[in-house]
Enzyme design. Sequence first.
Site, PDB file in Angstrom:
ATOM      1  N   SER A 141      28.116  41.777  41.734  1.00  0.00           N
ATOM      2  CA  SER A 141      29.158  42.717  41.325  1.00  0.00           C
ATOM      3  C   SER A 141      28.684  43.504  40.122  1.00  0.00           C
ATOM      4  CB  SER A 141      30.446  41.973  40.963  1.00  0.00           C
ATOM      5  OG  SER A 141      31.358  42.831  40.292  1.00  0.00           O
ATOM      6  N   TYR A 152      34.368  35.542  35.994  1.00  0.00           N
ATOM      7  CA  TYR A 152      33.843  36.170  37.214  1.00  0.00           C
ATOM      8  C   TYR A 152      32.533  36.901  36.917  1.00  0.00           C
ATOM      9  CZ  TYR A 152      33.510  39.503  41.095  1.00  0.00           C
ATOM     10  OH  TYR A 152      33.078  40.259  42.160  1.00  0.00           O
TER      11      TYR A 152
END
Length: 248
Positions: A141, A152
């Site tokens: 990501s 995350y």
Amino acid sequence: MGERLAVVSGGGTGIGRAVAAGLAVDGLDVLVVGRRAAVLAAAVERISAECGRAGAVRAVVADLTDPEQANLVVEAVGERAVDVLVNNAGGYLGGETGTLAGVAAHWRANFDANVLTAVLLTEALRPALRRPGGRVILLSSIAAQRGGGGAYSAAKAALHGWAYDLATQLGPEQVTVNVVSPGYVADTEFFGDRMTPEGHAKRVAATLVGRAGEPDDVAAAVRYLAGPSAGYVTGQVLGVNGGSVLGR
């Protein structure tokens, strides 16, 4: 039955489904892995119709944070070689972080969902990877490169370091390992009901091309890395983010 086999985790929706569909169109048999049986069944039906090959796509229901369930994928692969392994399972998991116990649970959940799923599936299928010519692709990501996602971001960044290590190990066996790092991609379940019109506009404005990404944009990058033209590409992070983060 095709000559080549791909395994795609998180293959029921969004980017994972687009990747699975693209690989099926490219002539690979595809095994999609996920936790939700109904979602996977719908994906199999849709992808099979798109590629025009009945039986080209199969599904395995498995929670890849569980080592025993990861072995279900090995059983489904059977004696076949795995030509392409796409580790796409993961996502942003929220949680209560007002206490240290809550912080620990939140970080472990994000690490398990985004890192452990990839590690367990890759290690389970590592003996089956085609040698020479196998491809391992990890979905990261933009948050791993610019932050903003807390646990995350850290979990996705961990995939980069692991990919470099894995590429070093598997390179002598002519197996490549690469990371695809998407930016903002609309039409996925990632944001759920958290995305607002203002948030969407802000993310689009951060790109150089003036639009949100689509699952097919990411799938195209995966298809390149999975194909014969990318045999000399390994240990790399390929950004697919519309210029939101420049190459580094």
